[in-house]
Design a protein around this motif. Sequence first.
Motif, PDB file in Angstrom:
ATOM      1  N   ARG A 243      -3.499  -0.093  13.789  1.00 24.10           N
ATOM      2  CA  ARG A 243      -2.662  -0.253  12.596  1.00 24.10           C
ATOM      3  C   ARG A 243      -3.531  -0.433  11.364  1.00 24.10           C
ATOM      4  O   ARG A 243      -3.267   0.099  10.297  1.00 24.10           O
ATOM      5  N   ASN A 244      -4.616  -1.207  11.534  1.00 27.39           N
ATOM      6  CA  ASN A 244      -5.505  -1.414  10.403  1.00 27.39           C
ATOM      7  C   ASN A 244      -6.162  -0.105   9.980  1.00 27.39           C
ATOM      8  O   ASN A 244      -6.291   0.183   8.804  1.00 27.39           O
ATOM      9  N   TYR A 245      -6.558   0.672  10.969  1.00 30.21           N
ATOM     10  CA  TYR A 245      -7.203   1.944  10.646  1.00 30.21           C
ATOM     11  C   TYR A 245      -6.272   2.790   9.788  1.00 30.21           C
ATOM     12  O   TYR A 245      -6.673   3.371   8.780  1.00 30.21           O
ATOM     13  N   VAL A 246      -5.009   2.836  10.227  1.00 28.19           N
ATOM     14  CA  VAL A 246      -4.057   3.679   9.511  1.00 28.19           C
ATOM     15  C   VAL A 246      -3.904   3.212   8.079  1.00 28.19           C
ATOM     16  O   VAL A 246      -3.960   4.000   7.134  1.00 28.19           O
ATOM     17  N   ILE A 247      -3.797   1.896   7.914  1.00 30.81           N
ATOM     18  CA  ILE A 247      -3.547   1.422   6.552  1.00 30.81           C
ATOM     19  C   ILE A 247      -4.791   1.545   5.687  1.00 30.81           C
ATOM     20  O   ILE A 247      -4.708   1.804   4.501  1.00 30.81           O
ATOM     21  N   TYR A 248      -5.972   1.411   6.292  1.00 32.59           N
ATOM     22  CA  TYR A 248      -7.183   1.641   5.497  1.00 32.59           C
ATOM     23  C   TYR A 248      -7.187   3.064   4.963  1.00 32.59           C
ATOM     24  O   TYR A 248      -7.473   3.325   3.804  1.00 32.59           O
ATOM     25  N   THR A 249      -6.892   3.974   5.876  1.00 33.81           N
ATOM     26  CA  THR A 249      -6.898   5.372   5.485  1.00 33.81           C
ATOM     27  C   THR A 249      -5.879   5.624   4.385  1.00 33.81           C
ATOM     28  O   THR A 249      -6.177   6.260   3.371  1.00 33.81           O
ATOM     29  N   ALA A 250      -4.671   5.094   4.604  1.00 30.09           N
ATOM     30  CA  ALA A 250      -3.622   5.298   3.604  1.00 30.09           C
ATOM     31  C   ALA A 250      -4.034   4.680   2.280  1.00 30.09           C
ATOM     32  O   ALA A 250      -3.841   5.274   1.213  1.00 30.09           O
ATOM     33  N   ALA A 251      -4.637   3.483   2.346  1.00 29.73           N
ATOM     34  CA  ALA A 251      -5.029   2.811   1.112  1.00 29.73           C
ATOM     35  C   ALA A 251      -6.091   3.620   0.389  1.00 29.73           C
ATOM     36  O   ALA A 251      -6.046   3.780  -0.831  1.00 29.73           O
ATOM     37  N   THR A 252      -7.053   4.137   1.153  1.00 29.29           N
ATOM     38  CA  THR A 252      -8.085   4.946   0.515  1.00 29.29           C
ATOM     39  C   THR A 252      -7.461   6.127  -0.194  1.00 29.29           C
ATOM     40  O   THR A 252      -7.783   6.428  -1.348  1.00 29.29           O
TER      41      THR A 252
ATOM     42  N   PHE B  77     -12.494   6.208  11.732  1.00 27.33           N
ATOM     43  CA  PHE B  77     -12.222   5.018  12.532  1.00 27.33           C
ATOM     44  C   PHE B  77     -12.044   5.303  14.013  1.00 27.33           C
ATOM     45  O   PHE B  77     -12.410   4.513  14.855  1.00 27.33           O
TER      46      PHE B  77
ATOM     47  N   VAL C 217       0.840  -1.194   0.000  1.00 25.23           N
ATOM     48  CA  VAL C 217       0.000   0.000   0.000  1.00 25.23           C
ATOM     49  C   VAL C 217       0.875   1.244   0.000  1.00 25.23           C
ATOM     50  O   VAL C 217       0.657   2.187  -0.768  1.00 25.23           O
TER      51      VAL C 217
END
Lengths: 204, 104, 774, 563
Positions: free
Chosen positions: C754-763, D255, A138
């Motif tokens: 960590r998941n929140y951060v990567i979701y945001t980054a991915a979006t 989130f 990502v």
Amino acid sequence: MNFKYYIWVILLVSSAVLLCGGQTALAQESAAAAAIVPASGPLEVIFFWVLAIMIIGSALWIALTGSVVRMAVGLFFSFGGVALLFFLLQAYFLGVVQLIVYVGGILVLVVFGIMLTSSSPHVRYQVPRMELATTGLVSLLLFMVLGHVLYHAPWSTTGPQLPVSMNELGRGLLTDYLVPFELAGVVLLVVMVGAAYLARQEKR
Amino acid sequence: MFTAIGLTHYLLLAAMLFCIGLWVMASKRNAIGVLIGVELILNASNINLLAFARYSTGGMNGHLIALFVIVLAAAEAAIAIAIVVNLYKNFMSVDVDKAATMKN
Amino acid sequence: MDAGQQISGLLIIGAVVPLLMFVLLAFLGPRLGKPFASFPAIFGILVSFGCAALALQRWWYVLTDDERVEAAASAYSWPWVVLGDIPIRFGVQLDSLTIAMYFMVTLVSSCIFIFSRGYMSGHSDEVDGVSKYHRFFAYLSLFAFSMLGLVISDSLLFLFIFWELVGLCSYLLIGYYFDRKYASNAAIKAFVVNRVGDFGFIIGLGLVALFLKDLSIGGAIAAFQSQSSGETGLFARDTAINLFGWYVRGDIVATLMGVFLFCGCIGKSAQVPLQVWLPDAMAGPTPVSALIHAATMVAAGVYLVARIFPLLTPGAQAVVAMVGGVTLILAALMAIVQTDIKKALAYSTLSQLGYMVFGMGMGAWVGALFHLITHAFFKAMLFLGSGQVIEGCHHEQDMRKMGGLWRKMPVTAFTFLVGVLAISGVGWPGKNTTPFFGLGGYYSKDEILAVAWFQTYGLSAASDGHHAGNFRERATDPLTNAHGYDSVILAGYSAEEGQHQTAHAGLETASGLKSDASLQPWIPKWLVWLAIITAWITPFYMMRVWWLTFMGKPRDEPVYHHAHESPGMYIPLVILAIGTFAASWFLFRGLIVDAAQHVAHISKLVVPLDGHEHLIHAFSGPALNKLVWPAFIVGFIAAFFIYRRGLKLAERIIDLPVVEQFYWILWQKFYFDEAYNKLVLAGTILFSRICGWFDKWVVDFVLVEGCARVVKGLAFFSGQRLDAGGIDQVAENLGRTAFRIGDLFRAVQTGRIRNYVIYTAATLAVVISVMVWW
Amino acid sequence: MINILGQVAEGQIWQPTLTELSYFAPELVLVATLLLLLIGPLIAGRGSGATLVMVVVGMVAAVVANLLVMNQVVTGPVSGLAPAAGHMLLVDNFSIFFKFFLLLFLLGVTVLWMVGSAATERNAPEFYILLLGSMLGMSLMVSTMNLLLMVMAIELASLPSYALVAFDKRNRPGAEAAIKYVIFGGTCAAIMMYGVSLLFGVFGTLDFTRIAPQLVEIFENLAQVPASKLALLGLALLAMGAGIAFKISAVPFHFWCPDVFQGAKIEVTTWLSVASKAAGLCLLLRLLQVLAGSAHASGHGFSAAFYLQVVTGVVAVVAAVTCLLGNLAAYRQQSVKRLLAYSSIAHAGYMLMLGAIVLTGDVTQLVWQTVVIYLVMYLLMNLGAFGATALVIGQTGSDQLENFTGLGRRAPALAAGLAICLFSLVGIPPLGGFIAKWWLLWALGQAAMQQMHWWLWALLLWASFNTLLSLFYYLRVIRQMYLVNDDRPGLKVPAGGVVLINVCALLLLLSGTLLVNPIRQKVGRYTDHIFGQSPASIVQVNQPQNISGNQLDGRSRERIDTQ
């Protein structure tokens, strides 16, 4: 397989990206090159590459290592590299501030944090490799997009700026930037209260 | 080929630092590691600002803004470390995966 | 204080008192206990009835015609809010229709409240050890408030608010026995189906606000008139209106507006295709069926159409007529095969509602509302009678197990018979085309039929006569809708008197219309025949119900043995029986005709009866006397012969080859429920499949660990789906889809930062990539 | 040194005058209160009582200062301090409203705190220092047009909030919530900073009033602008939007919201649920407003502007998704705090819809009015709902839904107030929430009719549809309170809290009925002369329009747009 190899591979690739990206950008704007490139001696070029490799390398090390102490060490090199980069950018005051605040302040804070929060500083929390790879991908995607945009963007080239003197900075802080300056004081005050409160040992 | 360094070099370097910072944040279980990621990202924007100040527009403003960013980064680090210490007191660990009791 | 304020004040007080009683019961109800909790409610409705009676007296017997106009103008009206350029006021719509409806509602409600006091105390209604008795009366009071509010409000918006409130009360009361699965299912079904209609109503309201800039009934009508008159108005044929980006002809927009508003009526008055909820609504307590699902609330749809009548274009009016026509015959057919006494009555209610809506569509404004009022009386009485039977037979609702009950409950049997006669249209035609004697249904239903007949065949008949040119004039210009309709009809009548002589030969060729075109060109000719056929079916199925229940030999000994009649409860029955007679003879028709004159002033679609009714009767009377009048005799005799000796003959008839197929279609209610089930279910499943697909391929691409969970969830869902059946699943499936999407969102909320951060980054990465490379 | 003083005297170096400073009296009063709270305990002790006295004194002084400023700012927005750097600080009617709004809310939170925690809490001064700090940040967020100051204000609003979330130090969920909040907030702030640095690189300044015209020019001459520059701008603006979206908790930056709201002390949750979102939203609206004003000033107006569609589209999509997510994810929550957190996400989505239409010049006035009304109603509803939850937590120790069982019997007054607030959150007439939703839908409808973008109609339908969706989970709470019954003992709730909740409920009732028109008239006071609004773009939407204006000659078959 050790992570170290990954570091070297990624480092090589990223240096190549930097190199090719930066150089072709310069070549494309050869007409404006005189304007956009201040008279940079060979020493400056060498310094930039050394510092870039140092910053990126240590950042990658931070990303790939599991030990928090090593992260702190990586952070030291990263911060230091950025500070030196600031000198290279002729932002001497900022370079000093970077050294004092980041290396002298934040890094020490981080180290204190590490010491306060771990019975053994070498305790490692393993992250699944799969996740490391996914998040890395990502980030890579993001970098590709960012790089693409930044690389193609037409920057206004008003030419190399003269180095800013500390005198000017001080005057700026007390005139145009008076409000943020005062506000920074309030921020620091409030944060100090909050941090002190949180870290304080509660009397029972 | 190695004769000159331009704005794009710095911007790409900053972008790299930015993405690595995000990667660090997303792949560390140690709360302090995550905070280190934040600091890397903030450094990236500082490099941006100063590179612009040096090669492009803005001049002194870039320096001053970078100064304030550093202040904010310090403040953020201070409060974050305090919160991490607080987390440690409560969970006896700085593993952010353990601090995941609230979800869905 | 002038008369208008006085009367409107009375109406408001009468509406608010039940609300106060509701609040009182909501707080003090549990402490009052079983018999006493009903008293505040009964007191409240009696006060309302008193107010209604006083208002009626003032309005109808004291004021003169001119004074009434003045009084209507000075009724209370308060500004509530101004939104943009639309002022919203809450005011009282003061006219004869309001008074008539108000009086009817309070009278019927009073009877039913009193009836319920005894009826409900006999039921075990404890949930978690606490009696629900007070709750029933609290809901009833709330209903009375909402219904009265609906009747008196002069703004479409407030009408809608009260409309929703009565819907809520209906939901609460259908689900009164919510601890029983079928009751709560029926409540949900009623609620969901009504929402479908209300959705259309909301869109209609939006269109009114958009184009007419006024949500008060009077204001909207006035604006509509000015917009649709002439050739340059917003609703003229040549105007192109930008509707959500498409350019639509103005008159089509006007028609759409009317049809959307009518959607509310389709839901609330249970017209085809939304009729499915009303039979199920019989799961509620019987007094509720009588009050809400027969007499008042379901008629609110007709009331709405009456109120918005001047907003209808000929096209919209034809839609109204067709929906009503289809409803009335389908419901009547289905009523033939019902074995549950309440369901049979429910289908007859549907059919009669169809008549009202059909009447509205045919322009029989007076007839439809008159039928509404008379129907309210006798249908409430029929339902209370059935309640009496059910209560007497220990909650036995199956008519096949009854029979011969008249010996045990004579008063009930007699009043029930009165209702049957009334709904069947028993009467005797007089000499001068005016009825000689009849019961409620005879006057009201036949009035609808007469107007419909006139609407359909008046022109062709007229084309034989010397005044056809006037009709023709009207007919040549069908699209510019209503202009001059009134004058044409009136002119037509005056032509009858020999004042107009217009040649029509040239016009006929110019218009290209056939000589048998009906008055209202959008209404097909076969429609009136549906109503006439239904008029033949109605007496049969009503007599069937009565005969199976009260006459013949007892078919189930235990049921017959226990049957009894409690004197405290049949008094309301007698009152309503008297009301059935009275309503058809006195008062109400006069009130409605008075109101109709104002409407006829505005809307050219009303076929005005008053002053010209003898003309319509002169035209329609002879035909109807042949076509409809004998129906009740034939129907009664047929029912008598088939059910004389119980069910045996009927069963044999059913077994006949063709009849059997037909019977099954009727028994399955024309497969409406199944069709909805399949359609909605299929849609839901498709939707959930799409969601699942999104879930699987889009979300999990980022979130690897969620994959397993989703597959499991899908498997679970499909497993559940296979079990699904019955319309009750529809609401459940909709809910489940919502839950499913909700779960999808919640699955992303893993709790790990960590998941929140990567979701945001991915979006961010994805969005920027799309932006850059697209 | 002497040299500098001389320059000041000669006017070469700018110094703020007393008049200029007086415009920012409320902020100065807040800072003074902060300092008082820092020093005061040394003299008066660290008790709750003394702290409260100081806070109340500060609040009263702030209200007075705000009133004085309001009287000065009658003709239009004032921007002052540091003219060279542009609109560092600005004061207009809306920022005055927002300060009143925050003060009112602070009062509510203070009452809540007095009822719930004052007796046991020994760290009152810290609590209020942090609270006032974040309040100062929020009030600065809506009164600046400088992106640097915006970032700093957001940070000032956020950093104390992080500490506040962890305020209950022995509370594990609190610690967890704080770490999530600080990490996620830090990420968003860092991303925003990165975006801001890129914007600085493009425009050479961070004064948005100077950036906006350039942006408008770029968008108006889209064909001439290289795609690479557009991509860069989009990237920078998106990254900057991240920080704002974090404050609003718009998808995908939402989130933190449920976890933080669930874990934090309930007074803090209450504070964050309204104040932080309101500040973020108003900041966004201000930026868009300046953009719209510049577009209008550039002479191109609002018509056919490509950027209008892009910005509107992005905000609209985010708003729609936010709305849906909040409503649907709330369905199965057992924790009422968490449920209300999702509900606040949904409401943020509703309010964000206004951001989609603020660029439609003809409705800007209406948008600001709607924002004012929606915020006030939302404040009352949330204060009531969270306050009631706080009382239940105080009595039963947890916010699980089962603790609300039979509340209608166990604490009738409390349950009644809560029910009204929840119904208002759904938007059921005639409560304040309904009025707010109505204004919102009205504004959307107006914009849709002005612009005829199909997505605006879709947005309007979507908002109504979501209102329907939201009904179910609010009803769950009400059902639990009134329909589910078991033999739990009655609750003895503190009278102060019940009064607070019922005052909220009463105000909601009144604002939906008797006060509708008075409020409507008042609203105008705070929405006139918004900064960045060019006078020509203000259309008095409240004047009835003449229907006949739509009429054209029917024969000509010309197409007309309905106004």
